[in-house]
Design an enzyme around this catalytic site. Sequence first.
Site, mmCIF file in Angstrom:
data_model
loop_
_atom_site.group_PDB
_atom_site.id
_atom_site.type_symbol
_atom_site.label_atom_id
_atom_site.label_comp_id
_atom_site.label_asym_id
_atom_site.label_seq_id
_atom_site.Cartn_x
_atom_site.Cartn_y
_atom_site.Cartn_z
ATOM 1 N N TYR A 113 -1.657 0.066 10.387
ATOM 2 C CA TYR A 113 -1.749 -0.449 9.007
ATOM 3 C C TYR A 113 -0.482 -0.092 8.247
ATOM 4 O O TYR A 113 0.114 -0.934 7.565
ATOM 5 C CB TYR A 113 -2.989 0.132 8.333
ATOM 6 C CG TYR A 113 -3.166 -0.285 6.899
ATOM 7 C CD1 TYR A 113 -3.754 -1.502 6.581
ATOM 8 C CD2 TYR A 113 -2.756 0.539 5.860
ATOM 9 C CE1 TYR A 113 -3.924 -1.890 5.260
ATOM 10 C CE2 TYR A 113 -2.918 0.165 4.540
ATOM 11 C CZ TYR A 113 -3.508 -1.057 4.241
ATOM 12 O OH TYR A 113 -3.662 -1.439 2.935
ATOM 13 N N SER A 145 0.841 -1.198 0.000
ATOM 14 C CA SER A 145 0.000 0.000 0.000
ATOM 15 C C SER A 145 0.870 1.239 0.000
ATOM 16 O O SER A 145 1.991 1.225 0.528
ATOM 17 C CB SER A 145 -0.873 0.010 1.263
ATOM 18 O OG SER A 145 -1.475 1.278 1.442
#
Length: 195
Positions: A150, A137
Amino acid sequence: MTALVTGGSRGIGHAIVEELARFGAVVHTCSRNQTELNERLQEWESKGLTVTGSVCDLISRADREKLMETVSSAFHGKLNILVNNAGIAIELEPTQYTAGDFSTVMGTNFEWGYHLCQLAHPLLKASGNGSIVFISSVAGVIALPCLSVYAASKGAMNQVTKNLACEWAKDSIRTNAAAPSFTRTSMTNLATVKL
């Protein structure tokens, strides 16, 4: 070519399964949801795509080991492509994360993928042309609000990608990471959106 794509019943994983199968790969995927997996398998069969699947909760070490046994048997001990796709995001202020949140995100986004690489290594090496792709990501590269844990999981994934790329090149295994940003999928909340 043979491929294992985790979390292939929806979102980015679904698209990866279809693309690989359309290119002629024999694909195995996994999902925690048997009903959803069965629906996808019927869909792919109706499209003439060669895809098999099994239920697997990637958080479970025993499930991961069973998944790799299934893949090894189905692909006769060889695997060309491993796509580590499944993951979650929990959106919270840094002071709001609990130990459970941290464990869940790191386990779901990082730990299982690393372990799956370990389990897949002999199969990838045996193929003579192995490839690992982590779905990372942009959050692992830049700071985004309310996604610190995250981001940490994806940052760890990015570093492991570099290490495995160097350490396993001798075994003819390439290792790469793709780092998409917000991606519109059928998932409905940030807790399950791929970042």
